[in-house]
Design a protein around this motif. Structure first.
Motif, PDB file in Angstrom:
ATOM      1  N   GLY A 275      52.229  83.067  32.822  1.00 30.45           N
ATOM      2  CA  GLY A 275      51.537  84.288  33.638  1.00 30.45           C
ATOM      3  C   GLY A 275      51.097  83.849  34.919  1.00 30.45           C
ATOM      4  N   TRP A 276      50.552  82.568  34.994  1.00 34.69           N
ATOM      5  CA  TRP A 276      50.163  82.403  36.582  1.00 34.69           C
ATOM      6  C   TRP A 276      51.247  82.259  37.323  1.00 34.69           C
ATOM      7  CZ3 TRP A 276      51.053  78.059  39.455  1.00 34.69           C
ATOM      8  CH2 TRP A 276      50.115  77.723  40.442  1.00 34.69           C
ATOM      9  N   ILE A 277      52.424  81.647  37.073  1.00 36.57           N
ATOM     10  CA  ILE A 277      53.498  81.535  37.994  1.00 36.57           C
ATOM     11  C   ILE A 277      53.933  82.873  38.210  1.00 36.57           C
ATOM     12  CG2 ILE A 277      55.885  80.940  38.180  1.00 36.57           C
ATOM     13  CD1 ILE A 277      55.177  78.348  36.308  1.00 36.57           C
ATOM     14  N   GLY A 278      54.168  83.886  37.050  1.00 42.88           N
ATOM     15  CA  GLY A 278      54.685  85.055  37.126  1.00 42.88           C
ATOM     16  C   GLY A 278      53.711  85.940  38.246  1.00 42.88           C
ATOM     17  N   ARG A 279      52.306  85.835  38.317  1.00 41.08           N
ATOM     18  CA  ARG A 279      51.433  86.686  39.120  1.00 41.08           C
ATOM     19  C   ARG A 279      51.614  86.088  40.614  1.00 41.08           C
ATOM     20  NH1 ARG A 279      49.027  86.793  34.367  1.00 41.08           N
ATOM     21  NH2 ARG A 279      48.185  88.614  33.699  1.00 41.08           N
ATOM     22  N   ARG A 280      52.004  84.626  40.695  1.00 41.87           N
ATOM     23  CA  ARG A 280      52.126  84.141  41.915  1.00 41.87           C
ATOM     24  C   ARG A 280      53.467  84.913  42.718  1.00 41.87           C
ATOM     25  NH1 ARG A 280      49.221  80.344  44.642  1.00 41.87           N
ATOM     26  NH2 ARG A 280      51.139  79.412  45.488  1.00 41.87           N
ATOM     27  N   MET A 281      54.481  84.683  41.838  1.00 41.72           N
ATOM     28  CA  MET A 281      55.540  85.365  42.053  1.00 41.72           C
ATOM     29  C   MET A 281      55.566  86.705  42.627  1.00 41.72           C
ATOM     30  SD  MET A 281      59.549  85.217  40.574  1.00 41.72           S
ATOM     31  CE  MET A 281      58.921  86.616  39.453  1.00 41.72           C
ATOM     32  N   ALA A 282      55.020  87.674  41.551  1.00 40.32           N
ATOM     33  CA  ALA A 282      54.848  89.103  41.909  1.00 40.32           C
ATOM     34  C   ALA A 282      54.072  89.319  43.332  1.00 40.32           C
ATOM     35  CB  ALA A 282      54.035  89.583  40.770  1.00 40.32           C
ATOM     36  N   HIS A 283      53.001  88.263  43.621  1.00 38.22           N
ATOM     37  CA  HIS A 283      52.264  88.396  44.892  1.00 38.22           C
ATOM     38  C   HIS A 283      53.091  88.407  46.148  1.00 38.22           C
ATOM     39  CE1 HIS A 283      48.995  88.405  47.568  1.00 38.22           C
ATOM     40  NE2 HIS A 283      49.689  87.142  48.164  1.00 38.22           N
ATOM     41  N   LYS A 284      54.053  87.362  45.923  1.00 37.38           N
ATOM     42  CA  LYS A 284      54.875  86.935  47.145  1.00 37.38           C
ATOM     43  C   LYS A 284      55.933  88.059  47.316  1.00 37.38           C
ATOM     44  CE  LYS A 284      54.312  82.157  47.466  1.00 37.38           C
ATOM     45  NZ  LYS A 284      53.406  82.019  48.691  1.00 37.38           N
ATOM     46  N   LEU A 285      56.347  88.753  46.009  1.00 38.96           N
ATOM     47  CA  LEU A 285      57.273  89.907  46.181  1.00 38.96           C
ATOM     48  C   LEU A 285      56.656  91.141  46.763  1.00 38.96           C
ATOM     49  CD1 LEU A 285      59.377  89.215  43.103  1.00 38.96           C
ATOM     50  CD2 LEU A 285      60.303  88.740  45.648  1.00 38.96           C
ATOM     51  N   GLY A 286      55.427  90.989  46.525  1.00 37.47           N
ATOM     52  CA  GLY A 286      54.929  92.263  46.645  1.00 37.47           C
ATOM     53  C   GLY A 286      54.521  93.518  45.778  1.00 37.47           C
ATOM     54  N   ALA A 287      54.752  92.742  44.638  1.00 39.18           N
ATOM     55  CA  ALA A 287      54.605  93.516  43.511  1.00 39.18           C
ATOM     56  C   ALA A 287      53.286  93.414  42.766  1.00 39.18           C
ATOM     57  CB  ALA A 287      55.499  93.056  42.237  1.00 39.18           C
ATOM     58  N   PRO A 288      52.648  94.207  41.972  1.00 36.58           N
ATOM     59  CA  PRO A 288      51.455  94.344  41.472  1.00 36.58           C
ATOM     60  C   PRO A 288      51.447  92.947  40.548  1.00 36.58           C
ATOM     61  CG  PRO A 288      52.140  96.407  40.657  1.00 36.58           C
ATOM     62  CD  PRO A 288      53.449  95.337  41.426  1.00 36.58           C
ATOM     63  N   THR A 289      50.102  92.267  40.597  1.00 43.43           N
ATOM     64  CA  THR A 289      49.940  91.129  39.917  1.00 43.43           C
ATOM     65  C   THR A 289      49.041  91.237  38.515  1.00 43.43           C
ATOM     66  OG1 THR A 289      47.736  90.732  41.380  1.00 43.43           O
ATOM     67  CG2 THR A 289      49.961  89.764  42.153  1.00 43.43           C
ATOM     68  N   THR A 290      48.826  92.528  38.092  1.00 40.30           N
ATOM     69  CA  THR A 290      48.478  92.872  36.926  1.00 40.30           C
ATOM     70  C   THR A 290      49.327  93.464  35.813  1.00 40.30           C
ATOM     71  OG1 THR A 290      47.009  94.941  37.746  1.00 40.30           O
ATOM     72  CG2 THR A 290      45.937  92.953  37.953  1.00 40.30           C
ATOM     73  N   ALA A 291      49.130  93.408  34.846  1.00 40.11           N
ATOM     74  CA  ALA A 291      49.835  94.004  33.865  1.00 40.11           C
ATOM     75  C   ALA A 291      49.431  95.449  33.688  1.00 40.11           C
ATOM     76  CB  ALA A 291      49.650  93.190  32.410  1.00 40.11           C
ATOM     77  N   GLY A 292      50.438  96.489  33.259  1.00 38.95           N
ATOM     78  CA  GLY A 292      49.908  97.645  33.060  1.00 38.95           C
ATOM     79  C   GLY A 292      50.788  98.551  33.628  1.00 38.95           C
ATOM     80  N   LYS A 293      50.642  99.949  33.352  1.00 41.76           N
ATOM     81  CA  LYS A 293      51.607 101.058  33.936  1.00 41.76           C
ATOM     82  C   LYS A 293      50.982 101.146  35.535  1.00 41.76           C
ATOM     83  CE  LYS A 293      53.722 103.469  30.541  1.00 41.76           C
ATOM     84  NZ  LYS A 293      54.895 103.843  30.711  1.00 41.76           N
ATOM     85  N   VAL A 294      51.786 101.351  36.371  1.00 42.99           N
ATOM     86  CA  VAL A 294      51.461 101.654  37.642  1.00 42.99           C
ATOM     87  C   VAL A 294      52.730 102.554  38.197  1.00 42.99           C
ATOM     88  CG1 VAL A 294      50.473  99.628  38.221  1.00 42.99           C
ATOM     89  CG2 VAL A 294      53.121  99.781  38.624  1.00 42.99           C
TER      90      VAL A 294
END
Length: 187
Positions: A44-63
């Motif tokens: 999850g930590w890696i996924g949130r860092r990757m999402a941040h670098k891609l410009g995607a949300p860093t929290t789970a849920g509907k957006v």
């Protein structure tokens, strides 16, 4: 208009669901909500860092989510916007043709992914073949595994993207169904 998708598939373009064919001849803006998810712990930590670098949300849920799909004879471009603020653009360049066991090269920033295609059931499933970062191949043992596809279900565009790592499993993913910008079902 001949698009890169039509040119790449050639006669096999007719194997796609007719609504996906329409999407890949006209282009479109699709919208709706997606469910974002992350792995647990280190994944999850890696996924949130990757999402941040891609410009995607860093929290789970509907957006809120939208994707602008543009075609030219040379490439396919997808601009995905998460939560109306974070846009991730990918360009897809065709290599060879479907009949020649060709593939697409997706470029998102410094990441390049070679993707084959399966059209089983009229759907479009990407088949990852190779990944590089800053043109350096990522060895299989460290390579993120991308699973992505699109289908039409009950007249809606349904898709899923999952990124996982060996041993750690899921690091980031998102999925759901989208409508065309006109608010109508894909037709």
């Amino acid at each position: 208009m001949n698009t890169a998708v039509i040119n790449w598939f050639g006669p096999s373009f007719s194997e796609l669901n007719p609504l996906l064919q329409h999407l890949h001849t006209q282009g479109a803006k699709l919208y709706g909500e997606v469910e974002t998810r992350f792995g647990s712990g280190v994944a999850g930590w890696i996924g949130r860092r990757m999402a941040h670098k891609l410009g995607a949300p860093t929290t789970a849920g509907k957006v809120p989510f939208s994707v602008d799909i543009h075609h030219s004879p040379e490439k396919l471009t997808w601009s995905r916007t998460f939560a109306r603020t974070h846009t991730v653009t990918s360009e897809f360049q065709p290599v060879k043709t479907y009949q020649q066991s060709g593939y697409w090269v997706e470029s998102t920033g410094p990441v390049k992914i070679h993707l084959g295609v399966s059209t089983e059931g009229g759907n479009w499933q990407w088949l990852q073949q190779y990944v590089s970062l800053f043109r350096i191949p990522i060895p299989t043992i460290f390579r993120p595994r991308v699973s992505a596809g699109k289908a039409v279900v009950n007249g809606l565009y349904q898709f899923e993207v999952k990124i996982s790592l060996p041993v750690l499993g899921l690091i980031f993913g998102y999925s759901d169904t989208l409508k065309k910008d006109d608010g109508k079902m894909i037709d």
